[in-house]
Motif scaffolding. Structure first.
Motif, short mmCIF file in Angstrom:
data_model
loop_
_atom_site.label_atom_id
_atom_site.label_comp_id
_atom_site.label_asym_id
_atom_site.label_seq_id
_atom_site.Cartn_x
_atom_site.Cartn_y
_atom_site.Cartn_z
N UNK A 154 0.82 -1.20 0.00
CA UNK A 154 0.00 0.00 0.00
C UNK A 154 0.86 1.26 0.00
N UNK A 155 1.96 1.25 0.74
CA UNK A 155 2.86 2.41 0.75
C UNK A 155 3.51 2.61 -0.61
N UNK A 156 3.89 1.51 -1.26
CA UNK A 156 4.48 1.62 -2.60
C UNK A 156 3.47 2.20 -3.59
N UNK A 157 2.20 1.81 -3.47
CA UNK A 157 1.16 2.35 -4.33
C UNK A 157 0.93 3.83 -4.05
N UNK A 158 0.98 4.22 -2.79
CA UNK A 158 0.85 5.64 -2.45
C UNK A 158 1.95 6.44 -3.13
N UNK A 159 3.16 5.94 -3.07
CA UNK A 159 4.30 6.62 -3.69
C UNK A 159 4.10 6.70 -5.20
N UNK A 160 3.61 5.64 -5.79
CA UNK A 160 3.44 5.61 -7.25
C UNK A 160 2.46 6.66 -7.75
N UNK A 161 1.32 6.82 -7.07
CA UNK A 161 0.28 7.71 -7.60
C UNK A 161 0.49 9.17 -7.24
N UNK A 162 1.47 9.46 -6.38
CA UNK A 162 1.76 10.86 -6.04
C UNK A 162 2.67 11.49 -7.08
N UNK A 163 2.44 12.77 -7.33
CA UNK A 163 3.33 13.54 -8.20
C UNK A 163 4.66 13.78 -7.48
N UNK A 164 5.73 14.04 -8.21
CA UNK A 164 6.95 14.52 -7.55
C UNK A 164 6.63 15.78 -6.75
N UNK A 165 7.05 15.79 -5.51
CA UNK A 165 6.69 16.89 -4.61
C UNK A 165 5.40 16.64 -3.86
N UNK A 166 4.72 15.51 -4.16
CA UNK A 166 3.48 15.17 -3.47
C UNK A 166 3.74 14.67 -2.06
N UNK A 167 2.72 14.81 -1.22
CA UNK A 167 2.89 14.50 0.20
C UNK A 167 1.99 13.34 0.64
N UNK A 168 2.58 12.42 1.38
CA UNK A 168 1.87 11.31 2.02
C UNK A 168 1.64 11.66 3.48
N UNK A 169 0.39 11.49 3.96
CA UNK A 169 0.06 11.76 5.35
C UNK A 169 -0.78 10.62 5.90
N UNK A 170 -0.41 10.12 7.04
CA UNK A 170 -1.12 8.99 7.64
C UNK A 170 -1.39 9.29 9.12
N UNK A 171 -2.67 9.27 9.48
CA UNK A 171 -3.07 9.39 10.88
C UNK A 171 -3.39 7.99 11.39
N UNK A 172 -2.70 7.58 12.44
CA UNK A 172 -2.92 6.21 12.92
C UNK A 172 -2.69 6.15 14.43
#
Length: 255
Positions: free
Chosen positions: A156-174
């Protein structure tokens, strides 16, 4: 720390139980079928109502205000809690997508969108491990209280990285590990004794709530999860503990 050995051998954890990897998603789906219409009650029980403030903080970090052509993906957010917050501040041409594998949760979100007059939010049923979007499509990605229910978090993390643009941000509340001495014992007692009992009283079934509590305890530490985010390719990673470490907001950027 997450148990990688069992995953390599084709099994993983479902709460404190060991299950075949290919069965976990169905078991998780069953939990959320049962609680979909009681989602707010579930989160209020598990957080004492604090989840509303935590989601406000998460949405603020997305920083969608005034960004033309902004694209955002909220994963495992079927009921729309996070997406509606982001939509409220985003420009009118923003593309905001809520993705969830559970159709019952998405139906709750669609109903809420209609009731609140929210437009411009799309609801998509799909798997976090196989996102139906092209590479480099989104400016930001959020997942709130959902990543721990994914059978293969690294995928799932690899997929998040794939669909984000360069400069895109991943945020996870857990949910995370309480970092305040004394509070950890109180939180442990509350989680395992009070939450399932109230779940039984309010929802008529304690087992979904027991699983959710156990899933929190099986989730990696904040430090280990940050390392997983880095292994997925994200840079400038970090996390912020909230409410004494009851939860953490994790962040990473795609270079």
């Amino acid at each position: 720390m997450i148990d990688r050995t069992s995953e390599r051998e084709g099994s993983t954890h479902f709460g404190y139980s060991e299950v075949p990897l290919n069965e976990k998603q169905g078991l998780v789906d069953d939990v959320f079928h049962k609680v979909a219409r009681r989602y707010d009650i579930m989160n209020d029980l598990m957080s004492g109502g604090m989840h509303r403030l935590w989601k406000d903080t998460l949405a603020a970090k997305v920083n969608a205000r005034g960004r033309k052509g902004f694209r955002h993906l909220d994963v495992a957010g079927g009921t729309g809690d996070v997406a509606f917050r982001i939509s409220a501040s985003a420009a009118h041409d923003a593309e905001i997508v809520v993705l969830d594998i559970n159709g019952d949760m998405l139906e709750v979100g669609r109903d809420r969108a209609r009731e609140r007059g929210v437009s411009g939010v799309e609801f998509v049923q799909a798997n976090a491990e196989s996102l139906p979007f092209p590479d480099a499509h989104f400016d930001s990605y959020t997942v709130a209280f959902g990543i721990r229910n994914v059978p293969r978090i690294d995928v799932a993390l690899a997929e998040a990285h794939r669909v984000l643009k360069p400069g895109g941000r991943f945020l996870c509340l857990e949910f995370s590990q309480v970092a305040v001495p004394g509070l950890d014992k109180l939180y442990e007692a509350y989680s395992f004794n009070v939450i399932p009992a109230i779940g039984k009283l309010v929802a008529g079934d304690s087992e979904p709530y027991r699983y959710l509590v156990e899933s929190i305890r099986k989730f990696p530490s904040a430090e280990e999860f940050e390392r997983m985010i880095r292994r997925a390719g994200f840079r400038r990673t970090g996390f912020e503990r909230l409410t004494g470490g009851v939860v953490a907001i994790h962040s990473g950027w795609k270079s």
